[in-house]
Design a protein around this motif. Sequence first.
Motif, PDB file in Angstrom:
ATOM      1  N   PRO A 110       0.817  -1.220   0.000  1.00 12.13           N
ATOM      2  CA  PRO A 110       0.000   0.000   0.000  1.00 12.13           C
ATOM      3  C   PRO A 110       0.846   1.264   0.000  1.00 12.13           C
ATOM      4  CG  PRO A 110      -0.798  -1.554   1.635  1.00 12.13           C
ATOM      5  CD  PRO A 110       0.496  -2.107   1.128  1.00 12.13           C
ATOM      6  N   ARG A 111       0.229   2.338  -0.516  1.00 13.26           N
ATOM      7  CA  ARG A 111       0.948   3.616  -0.622  1.00 13.26           C
ATOM      8  C   ARG A 111       0.407   4.670   0.336  1.00 13.26           C
ATOM      9  NH1 ARG A 111       3.613   3.944  -5.866  1.00 13.26           N
ATOM     10  NH2 ARG A 111       3.744   6.187  -5.527  1.00 13.26           N
ATOM     11  N   THR A 112      -0.401   4.251   1.320  1.00 11.49           N
ATOM     12  CA  THR A 112      -0.906   5.230   2.286  1.00 11.49           C
ATOM     13  C   THR A 112      -0.609   4.757   3.712  1.00 11.49           C
ATOM     14  OG1 THR A 112      -3.095   4.237   2.579  1.00 11.49           O
ATOM     15  CG2 THR A 112      -2.839   5.794   0.749  1.00 11.49           C
ATOM     16  N   LYS A 125       5.522   4.974  12.648  1.00 14.05           N
ATOM     17  CA  LYS A 125       6.913   5.169  12.224  1.00 14.05           C
ATOM     18  C   LYS A 125       7.310   4.194  11.112  1.00 14.05           C
ATOM     19  CE  LYS A 125      11.586   4.537  13.813  1.00 14.05           C
ATOM     20  NZ  LYS A 125      12.426   4.034  14.894  1.00 14.05           N
ATOM     21  N   VAL A 126       6.922   2.936  11.282  1.00 14.96           N
ATOM     22  CA  VAL A 126       7.244   1.931  10.259  1.00 14.96           C
ATOM     23  C   VAL A 126       6.571   2.297   8.940  1.00 14.96           C
ATOM     24  CG1 VAL A 126       6.919  -0.493   9.596  1.00 14.96           C
ATOM     25  CG2 VAL A 126       7.651   0.080  11.923  1.00 14.96           C
ATOM     26  N   ALA A 127       5.343   2.768   9.017  1.00 17.66           N
ATOM     27  CA  ALA A 127       4.617   3.132   7.796  1.00 17.66           C
ATOM     28  C   ALA A 127       5.278   4.328   7.096  1.00 17.66           C
ATOM     29  CB  ALA A 127       3.161   3.447   8.138  1.00 17.66           C
ATOM     30  N   VAL A 128       5.666   5.334   7.866  1.00 21.99           N
ATOM     31  CA  VAL A 128       6.316   6.520   7.276  1.00 21.99           C
ATOM     32  C   VAL A 128       7.633   6.124   6.613  1.00 21.99           C
ATOM     33  CG1 VAL A 128       7.451   8.716   7.828  1.00 21.99           C
ATOM     34  CG2 VAL A 128       5.230   8.176   8.831  1.00 21.99           C
ATOM     35  N   LEU A 129       8.387   5.290   7.317  1.00 17.81           N
ATOM     36  CA  LEU A 129       9.685   4.838   6.792  1.00 17.81           C
ATOM     37  C   LEU A 129       9.500   4.021   5.510  1.00 17.81           C
ATOM     38  CD1 LEU A 129      12.615   5.064   7.672  1.00 17.81           C
ATOM     39  CD2 LEU A 129      12.290   3.060   9.116  1.00 17.81           C
ATOM     40  N   ASP A 139       5.911  12.739   2.606  1.00 18.82           N
ATOM     41  CA  ASP A 139       4.919  13.687   3.125  1.00 18.82           C
ATOM     42  C   ASP A 139       5.066  13.883   4.627  1.00 18.82           C
ATOM     43  OD1 ASP A 139       3.901  13.886   0.601  1.00 18.82           O
ATOM     44  OD2 ASP A 139       2.312  12.422   0.928  1.00 18.82           O
ATOM     45  N   ASN A 140       5.856  13.017   5.251  1.00 19.34           N
ATOM     46  CA  ASN A 140       6.109  13.118   6.684  1.00 19.34           C
ATOM     47  C   ASN A 140       7.591  12.927   6.949  1.00 19.34           C
ATOM     48  OD1 ASN A 140       3.319  13.207   8.035  1.00 19.34           O
ATOM     49  ND2 ASN A 140       3.129  11.538   6.547  1.00 19.34           N
ATOM     50  N   TRP A 180      12.545  17.718   4.436  1.00 17.25           N
ATOM     51  CA  TRP A 180      11.875  16.589   5.089  1.00 17.25           C
ATOM     52  C   TRP A 180      12.501  15.252   4.694  1.00 17.25           C
ATOM     53  CZ3 TRP A 180       5.897  17.821   4.419  1.00 17.25           C
ATOM     54  CH2 TRP A 180       5.643  19.072   4.997  1.00 17.25           C
ATOM     55  N   GLU A 181      12.778  15.112   3.417  1.00 16.65           N
ATOM     56  CA  GLU A 181      13.274  13.837   2.893  1.00 16.65           C
ATOM     57  C   GLU A 181      14.582  13.416   3.563  1.00 16.65           C
ATOM     58  OE1 GLU A 181      13.813  13.930  -1.314  1.00 16.65           O
ATOM     59  OE2 GLU A 181      14.832  11.987  -1.375  1.00 16.65           O
TER      60      GLU A 181
END
Length: 217
Positions: A110-112, A125-129, A139-140, A180-181
């Motif tokens: 998934p991309r969200t 955190k795992v999802a953002v990473l 985006d975060n 951010w990146e």
Amino acid sequence: MDEPTRIREIYDRLIHTRDIQHWQPTSMSYFEGQPFKALLAAMLSAQTREENTTAAINNLLALADAPEAMMQLSDEQIRTAISPVMYFEGKVRYVRDIAEHVAANGGVVPRTLDELMEYKGVGWKVAVLTLAMGYGINDNITVDVHVARIGIRLGLVKATTKQPPKVNEELKQVLPREMWEHWNALMVMFGRTICLPTYPQCKKCPLNDICPKVGVK
Ligand code: SF4
């Protein structure tokens, strides 16, 4: 110096600091553009030292590097492969759950954030990473202990802010989008070499004159 100028100065000085430039890339950076591997590595990295995460993910991918193949592994094979990481017993179930979900989704991660966080073992955190490394979606700001600690010391984050999503929101309010990146990798390297958790090396720090050293004794 106004605050936007100070923040730009912080960023520019850090990316030109020799100790930081020569630091090794994090294990996650090896999985840029590979969402399934990035997701597994991010999940395994929770509460775990970098070198142990690297060992575990390499062990696991040597056995199977695609969702369907990973589903064929026994619990014992997965357990042995990921044994270098903390809480590996529980993470066996997460590996299997991730492989099954991704396989059921046609092999697509998934991309969200919301979709990723429905997976077992996948928190914010795992999802953002995963989105950052796997898809280049920034985006975060990925918040780990280094990002949180140094954000407070530098006066970019309130000293009372603890939760990673809140640290992320406060940082996003002050850091220009293009930072951010790179912010997480920069803080990880800076936090391992100079702004150490217990004994920050303020005397040799390139930010010494523009850092309020919040909470530093
Ligand atoms: S001056 Fe000290 S507290 Fe501030 S960023 Fe540098 S090492 Fe960290």
